[in-house]
Design an enzyme around this catalytic site. Structure first.
Site, PDB file in Angstrom:
ATOM      1  N   ASP A  30      28.807  38.714  41.767  1.00 40.98           N
ATOM      2  CA  ASP A  30      30.176  39.106  41.453  1.00 40.98           C
ATOM      3  C   ASP A  30      30.487  38.464  40.098  1.00 40.98           C
ATOM      4  OD1 ASP A  30      32.723  40.071  41.400  1.00 40.98           O
ATOM      5  OD2 ASP A  30      33.292  39.384  43.392  1.00 40.98           O
TER       6      ASP A  30
HETATM    7  C1  BGC Z   1      35.694  41.538  41.851  1.00 46.59           C
HETATM    8  C2  BGC Z   1      34.683  42.664  42.068  1.00 46.59           C
HETATM    9  C3  BGC Z   1      34.571  43.500  40.820  1.00 46.59           C
HETATM   10  C4  BGC Z   1      34.223  42.609  39.646  1.00 46.59           C
HETATM   11  C5  BGC Z   1      34.122  43.364  38.348  1.00 46.59           C
HETATM   12  C6  BGC Z   1      35.441  40.782  40.569  1.00 46.59           C
HETATM   13  O1  BGC Z   1      36.505  39.933  40.278  1.00 46.59           O
HETATM   14  O2  BGC Z   1      35.641  40.655  42.939  1.00 46.59           O
HETATM   15  O3  BGC Z   1      35.065  43.435  43.165  1.00 46.59           O
HETATM   16  O4  BGC Z   1      33.629  44.504  41.009  1.00 46.59           O
HETATM   17  O5  BGC Z   1      35.229  41.633  39.480  1.00 46.59           O
HETATM   18  O6  BGC Z   1      35.378  43.792  37.948  1.00 46.59           O
END
Ligand code: BGC
Length: 671
Positions: A237
């Site tokens: 993530d």
């Molecule tokens: C979120 C994800 C997301 C990623 C990219 C993170 O903060 O938890 O769900 O895909 O950011 O934006």
């Protein structure tokens, strides 16, 4: 290997392996090390020398997010609304549309679906997830992934695993039993890997039983790759890998790609060089990570010349967006058949509440899933269109034939929004008051809720004569609301989460320790999440899991079983008659739950094991069939460390929600 992706790439598994191994052999060690962290915010690194373009990523899951594509795209209803359709074919169509639009904007990976279980209704990202139930979750995950991947785009299932709250999401250590993981939190990931062959998976921010998601050997190496046979790409993530212990533990713990490249800290070339020089990691480990990335690149066309990036055609998925929104909305209450409204008999309607005109779509609205469509039809606009020459829209509820109050939440901190959990299950007090005041002025008050997570309603529910849960319905939300209110469509959505009367009724809310925790959060409720807990403790929910009214009426009768006893390897056939006793065509989502009568280990009273969407004309009857095998009876025996089916008596429950069981029977499983 990903079959839908392989098919759309038009190459065989052997050919893929041949091409990947050739590329791997052509890469220098230095180039390989440069592939383990992304570049910038939304892409991996590429290798120009070998004609390999970077893997471009975009946030999903209910459309192509603006912040990661800079293109306006179709905004479909939020994930919880998709789940409320219980329509896997429709969700598959949505996946295809999202995959198609991703390709159109030049992206190879869609960061979705999110399949974290709705453990608490206060999770700020409840609207971005499907459900509290692992079976429904799995069926929807497989459908959407197959759809996305059929378009030559990789899906990225997230957030692996047990990322069930936003409070301290970067650091909290989830203490959860292996049995709860296997039975509640992991099944959708497992189905995504084994059935849909999802190509990529996103490791979570939080820790699970002591180890951070990007270096969780148990989750990533033992379960995901070892047991489930995943050979795709594990990416972090965004910024999650920064919280791992060090480079060696992230490498050995199972992370393939650190995202984003901007501000990467563990899997940069220089980190890996150092760890290699100190013998903390080896080249074989690097090769395996690069293999997973190369496969993903080859399957999504990164070795082909780029196609021209385009803005998605705003007309193409308009009717799909409207259909999904319509099927997702759940009619919660309808006293004296207040709905559908009869347009011929109404002279004036009062539209009350700022949610009638509010636009819920736009860049970053809600966080990662912020899709910015070309247009958004608000309920006010759709009502205005319908009203022309038919009825008057007025402000004064007391003078109108009907009052419609639009209330709910929004994508702001503390409501349905990434980074924050909700503080309360209730609507903001002024909105509750608005309902009460409107209902005092007009006995025909309909409440339309626009929100993405369960709400408490005890302060005002009695004043509303009808309630429609409209969720965040995307760009066609207004049209769908109007179609349903005026009977141009018949409601068929069912709740994918329990709506509790009060937050204390929820199993995650027993103490600070169980939610939100501190450094650690303890999942003491084990398997008893959502309706499992309400059943086991005999707590009356406000609206049960699986609940939703229709303008039609359905009756269940004539349950028949092919046998009353069955053994491993056999299928038991269940059939019954579903009748639409009304004068109106409609759709019923029939649900099958199973419970073991005298379980050896503690088990929920009943668990969802099947569902079907049955469309019936007025007065039509149809025979509906389910078939079950021993697998549907299984539980995870954490002592034996395996799934087991015990000999014994099992109850079958069939009905229109988990609390509306029209038919039941007992069967004996003889081993
Ligand atoms: C979120 C994800 C997301 C990623 C990219 C993170 O903060 O938890 O769900 O895909 O950011 O934006």
């Amino acid at each position: 290997m990903s079959s839908a992706l392989l098919q759309s790439a038009g190459i065989s598994e052997d050919e893929l392996e041949r091409r990947r191994e050739k590329l791997l052999a052509d890469l220098t060690l230095d180039e390989k090390l440069g592939l383990c962290a992304g570049k910038g915010l939304w892409q991996s690194a590429g290798i120009k020398r070998l004609g390999l373009r970077p893997l471009g990523m975009t946030d999903g899951p209910h459309g192509i997010a603006y912040h990661s594509s800079f293109k306006r795209a179709t905004r479909f209803p939020a994930e919880i609304a998709l789940a409320a359709t219980w329509n896997t074919e429709l969700v598959h169509e949505l996946g295809k549309a999202v995959g198609d639009e991703a390709r159109c904007v030049g992206k190879q990976v869609v960061l979705g679906p999110g399949v974290n279980i709705c453990r608490t209704p206060l999770n700020g990202r409840t609207f971005e997830y499907f459900t509290e139930d692992p079976y429904l979750n799995s069926r929807l995950a497989v459908a959407v992934i197959n759809g996305i991947q059929s378009q030559g785009v990789a899906a990225c299932i997230k957030h692996f695993a047990a990322n069930n709250q936003e409070t301290r999401r970067m650091s909290v250590d989830v203490q959860v039993s292996e049995r709860a993981l296997r039975e509640i939190y992991l099944p959708a990931f497992e189905a995504a890997v084994k059935e849909a062959k999802v190509q990529t998976i996103m490791a979570c921010y939080n820790k699970v039983n002591g180890d951070q998601g990007c270096e969780n050997d148990y989750l990533l190496n033992q379960v995901l790759r070892g047991e489930w046979g995943f050979s795709g790409l594990v990416l972090s993530d965004w910024f999650a890998a920064r919280n791992t212990r060090n480079t060696a533990s992230a490498v050995s713990g199972g992370l393939d790609l650190e995202m984003p490249g901007l501000a990467a800290k563990r899997l940069r070339r220089k980190d890996l060089q150092k760890a290699l020089a100190q013998d903390e990691i080896n080249e074989q480990q690097i090769d395996n990570k690069v293999r997973a990335l190369l496969d993903t690149m080859l399957l999504t066309g990164c070795d082909q010349p780029p196609v021209k990036k385009q803005s998605p055609d705003p007309e193409k998925y308009k009717s799909l967006a409207r259909q999904i929104a319509t099927e997702s909305m759940v009619l919660l209450k309808n006293v004296n058949q207040q709905l559908p409204l009869n347009v011929d008999a109404i002279k004036s309607i009062a539209i009350v509440g700022k949610h009638a005109k509010h636009r819920f779509t736009g860049p970053l609205k809600g966080g990662s899933s912020g899709v910015w469509p070309r247009y958004e039809v608000t309920p006010f606009e759709a009502l205005t269109t319908l009203s022309k020459g038919q009825f008057e829209i007025i402000n004064d509820a007391a003078k109108a034939d009907v009052a419609i109050v639009f209330v709910g939440l929004g994508h702001k901190a503390g409501q349905d929004c990434e980074h924050y959990d909700r503080k309360t299950l209730s609507l903001p007090p002024e909105q509750e008051q608005l309902i009460i005041d409107t209902a005092a002025a007009n006995a025909n008050t309909v409440v339309v809720l626009i929100n993405g997570s369960p709400l408490a309603m005890e302060n005002w529910i009695d004043s509303a004569s009808a309630i429609l849960e409209a969720w965040y319905g995307g760009q066609e939300a207004g049209n769908a609301v109007v179609d349903l209110l005026f009977g141009l469509a018949n409601p068929c959505g069912k709740l994918p989460v329990t709506f509790p009367k009060k937050i204390e009724d929820c199993s995650a809310h027993k103490s600070e320790k169980t939610f939100p925790g501190d450094d650690q959060v303890f999942y003491e409720e084990e398997l008893m999440v959502g309706y499992r807990h309400f059943d086991n403790e005999n707590i009356e929910p406000l609206f049960p899991f699986g609940f939703g009214l229709s303008y039609s009426e359905f009756n269940y009768s004539e349950l028949q079983l092919s046998a009353t006893e069955f053994v491993e390897g056999e299928e038991l056939e269940i059939s019954f008659t579903l009748t639409n006793s009304s004068e109106r065509a409609g759709v019923e989502i029939v649900q099958l739950y199973i419970g073991e009568q005298q379980p050896r280990l503690v088990r929920p009273v009943k668990e969802l094991k099947g569902f079907q969407r049955v469309e019936l004309a007025a007065k039509e009857s149809r025979q509906v069939r389910f078939s079950i095998d021993a697998g549907k009876l299984a539980f995870y025996d954490d002592g034996a460390k395996q799934w087991c089916c015990d000999v014994g008596k099992y109850h079958l429950y069939i009905g229109g929600s988990c609390r509306d069981i029209g038919l039941n029977a007992a069967v004996h499983f003889a081993g």
